[in-house]
Design a protein around this motif. Structure first.
Motif, PDB file in Angstrom:
ATOM      1  N   LEU A  20      31.337  33.632   8.543  1.00  0.00           N
ATOM      2  CA  LEU A  20      32.045  32.753   8.071  1.00  0.00           C
ATOM      3  C   LEU A  20      33.312  32.486   8.935  1.00  0.00           C
ATOM      4  N   ASN A  21      33.120  33.077  10.226  1.00  0.00           N
ATOM      5  CA  ASN A  21      34.164  33.052  11.234  1.00  0.00           C
ATOM      6  C   ASN A  21      35.541  33.141  10.740  1.00  0.00           C
ATOM      7  N   VAL A  22      36.172  34.049   9.998  1.00  0.00           N
ATOM      8  CA  VAL A  22      37.359  33.978   9.565  1.00  0.00           C
ATOM      9  C   VAL A  22      38.252  34.828  10.710  1.00  0.00           C
ATOM     10  N   PRO A  23      39.314  34.225  11.276  1.00  0.00           N
ATOM     11  CA  PRO A  23      39.990  34.944  12.302  1.00  0.00           C
ATOM     12  C   PRO A  23      40.460  36.390  11.966  1.00  0.00           C
ATOM     13  N   VAL A  24      40.560  37.382  12.784  1.00  0.00           N
ATOM     14  CA  VAL A  24      41.167  38.680  12.367  1.00  0.00           C
ATOM     15  C   VAL A  24      42.755  38.493  12.106  1.00  0.00           C
ATOM     16  N   ASN A  25      43.187  38.982  11.211  1.00  0.00           N
ATOM     17  CA  ASN A  25      44.741  38.908  10.815  1.00  0.00           C
ATOM     18  C   ASN A  25      44.977  37.761   9.962  1.00  0.00           C
ATOM     19  N   THR A  26      43.892  37.195   9.659  1.00  0.00           N
ATOM     20  CA  THR A  26      44.432  35.906   8.661  1.00  0.00           C
ATOM     21  C   THR A  26      44.733  36.335   7.482  1.00  0.00           C
ATOM     22  N   GLU A  27      45.912  36.005   6.668  1.00  0.00           N
ATOM     23  CA  GLU A  27      46.292  36.140   5.521  1.00  0.00           C
ATOM     24  C   GLU A  27      45.976  35.457   4.351  1.00  0.00           C
ATOM     25  N   ARG A  42      43.907  30.943   1.898  1.00  0.00           N
ATOM     26  CA  ARG A  42      44.696  31.305   3.224  1.00  0.00           C
ATOM     27  C   ARG A  42      46.104  30.998   2.979  1.00  0.00           C
ATOM     28  N   THR A  43      46.953  31.796   3.565  1.00  0.00           N
ATOM     29  CA  THR A  43      48.469  31.328   3.533  1.00  0.00           C
ATOM     30  C   THR A  43      48.889  30.554   4.800  1.00  0.00           C
ATOM     31  N   ASP A  44      49.850  29.886   4.681  1.00  0.00           N
ATOM     32  CA  ASP A  44      50.535  29.256   5.806  1.00  0.00           C
ATOM     33  C   ASP A  44      51.004  30.422   6.817  1.00  0.00           C
ATOM     34  N   TRP A  51      57.276  31.483  -4.475  1.00  0.00           N
ATOM     35  CA  TRP A  51      57.995  30.903  -5.274  1.00  0.00           C
ATOM     36  C   TRP A  51      57.545  29.249  -5.157  1.00  0.00           C
ATOM     37  N   SER A  52      56.862  28.717  -4.124  1.00  0.00           N
ATOM     38  CA  SER A  52      56.705  27.496  -3.969  1.00  0.00           C
ATOM     39  C   SER A  52      55.083  27.124  -4.098  1.00  0.00           C
ATOM     40  N   ASP A  53      54.415  28.295  -4.584  1.00  0.00           N
ATOM     41  CA  ASP A  53      52.905  28.252  -4.513  1.00  0.00           C
ATOM     42  C   ASP A  53      52.648  27.539  -6.004  1.00  0.00           C
TER      43      ASP A  53
END
Length: 91
Positions: A20-27, A42-44, A51-53
């Motif tokens: 899936l090629n998800v980069p390491v440390n992606t939150e 995935r978070t910004d 609170w703005s989600d």
């Protein structure tokens, strides 16, 4: 693609396949739906603001509090302080 939850220490782990090629440390944030589905988003990376989600716009916080009280077995707000809890500097 099917993955299986497994126990690792005191946690249950879902792995992300390398394909899936998800980069390491992606939150990611995770949400448990009423039907038991987990939804990862995935978070910004510049700073996630819970609170703005919009995923939480209609979240039932009262139900969550009740669930936590059931899990604890009591309501902490209804327990009379004792011992050092009494000496909080406001007496």
């Amino acid at each position: 693609m099917i993955i299986k939850a497994r126990k690792q220490g005191n946690s249950i782990v879902l792995t992300i396949p390398k394909s899936l090629n998800v980069p390491v440390n992606t939150e990611f944030t995770v949400d448990l739906k009423n039907n038991g589905d987990l939804v990862y988003k995935r978070t910004d990376q510049k700073g996630y603001d819970l609170w703005s989600d919009p995923a939480y716009d209609n979240y039932d916080y009262e139900a969550e509090i009740e669930r936590e009280y059931r899990e604890l077995g009591y309501n902490p707000r209804e327990v009379k302080p004792m011992g050092k809890e009494l000496d909080n500097g406001t007496n």
